[in-house]
Every structure is written in structure tokens, then in C-alpha cells.
Design a protein around this motif. Sequence first.
Motif, short mmCIF file in Angstrom:
data_model
loop_
_atom_site.label_atom_id
_atom_site.label_comp_id
_atom_site.label_asym_id
_atom_site.label_seq_id
_atom_site.Cartn_x
_atom_site.Cartn_y
_atom_site.Cartn_z
N HIS A 1 -5.83 3.03 2.50
CA HIS A 1 -5.29 1.68 2.70
C HIS A 1 -3.99 1.76 3.51
CE1 HIS A 1 -7.30 0.21 -1.33
NE2 HIS A 1 -8.17 0.70 -0.46
N GLU B 1 0.83 -1.20 0.00
CA GLU B 1 0.00 0.00 0.00
C GLU B 1 0.87 1.25 0.00
OE1 GLU B 1 -2.91 -0.19 -0.80
OE2 GLU B 1 -3.68 -2.13 -0.18
N GLU C 1 -5.68 4.71 -1.94
CA GLU C 1 -4.44 4.05 -1.50
C GLU C 1 -3.96 4.66 -0.18
OE1 GLU C 1 -3.91 1.42 -2.81
OE2 GLU C 1 -4.40 1.55 -4.93
N GLU D 1 -9.09 -2.28 -5.14
CA GLU D 1 -8.02 -2.53 -6.13
C GLU D 1 -8.65 -2.98 -7.46
OE1 GLU D 1 -5.90 -1.21 -4.55
OE2 GLU D 1 -5.35 -2.15 -2.66
FE LIG Z 1 -4.45 -0.36 -2.09
#
Ligand SMILES: [Fe+2]
Length: 180
Positions: free
Chosen positions: A60, A27, A57, A141
Motif C-alpha cells: 500500500h 499507509e 501495508e 484493511e
Molecule cells: Fe493499508
Amino acid sequence: MRSRPLPGDRSDDATVHRMIRVDHAGEYGAARIYTGQLAVLGRRGKADLIRHMRDQEQVHLDTFNATVADRRVRPTVLLPFWHLAGFALGAATAALGERAAMACTVAVEETIDAHYTAQIDRLGSTEPALRETLEKFRGEEREHRDIALANEAERTPGYRLLSAAIRAGCRLAIGLSERL
Ligand SMILES: [Fe+2]
Ligand SMILES: [Fe+2]
């Protein structure tokens, strides 16, 4: 919920720690790839799409930053390298054009999708909270891959070669980040 350690827990712990270590690294790298793409394409037509993916992201990464801290997982020693390599991959593909940036996204996101799927299978009914996180992120994703496919990733000149090279690099990064 884990109470006190029992004989035999060690290997499970080591396995789960390796999973968290590599996911955190992945990540981190993903956020850097999109940051690199935006450095080149930040004022172009696809910038909002790339920004959307970068923002996800970052969520994440924030999640895995917290998990690494909570569970006292040692992060990979390769983070400084992923910092540079992720940005470089994003910027270099973006410099080839918006389609090449999208081709990079397909290759990276498909590799991460397969990686999360393997982890989810491996966890089975253990670690339900981690598993739920992985399933949520895997869904995002896949959304990133779909965005890239919808934005002409496959029309990049040399798509197959570029894609194969990036996939190989991502798999190598995953293998190294689990161990180191
Ligand atoms: Fe990701
Ligand atoms: Fe992603």
C-alpha cells in the motif's frame, strides 16, 4: 484523463491531493505500526500473521509513494512524526501482549476502513484508477481487522478504553495529515 486545466479544476485537484496526502501518511503509519509490533512479537506465535499484514501495508505504501511522486503531491510534513508514533504505538501495544496488539489492529483498521469508504463515496465516478486502488486496499484493511478479531483482540483487558483511545488518535492523525 485530464488534459489541460480548466477553471474550477483547482478545488478538485486540491481535494484529490489532500486525499492522496493523507492516504500516503496513513499507509506509512500503518507499516510502522506493524514494524513496531514485530520488533516486540517477531518470535511469538502471531508473528507470521503480523508479518503478512506488514507486507500488505508495504505494498500500500509503495503504491502511494509512487502516486505522490507521479502527481506531485506534497507529502505531509508530519511523516517524521508518524515514523516514530506509528512504531511506538505498535511496540507499546505489543508489549501489553498479543491480544493488545490485535486490539490496536482492529481500532486502526476500522478507522482506515471508514476513512477509505468516505473517500470512495466522495470520489463517486471521478478518479476511477484512484478509486479502484482505494477499494482494493480497503478490502485488505478489512481482512486485517478480521484477522485481529479472530485472534482475540476483544479479550484484551481494557479493550474498550484502549480501542477508543487508538481510534481517537487515528482520527486526529488523519485530520492533521490532510491539512499539514
Ligand atoms: Fe493499508
Ligand atoms: Fe491494514
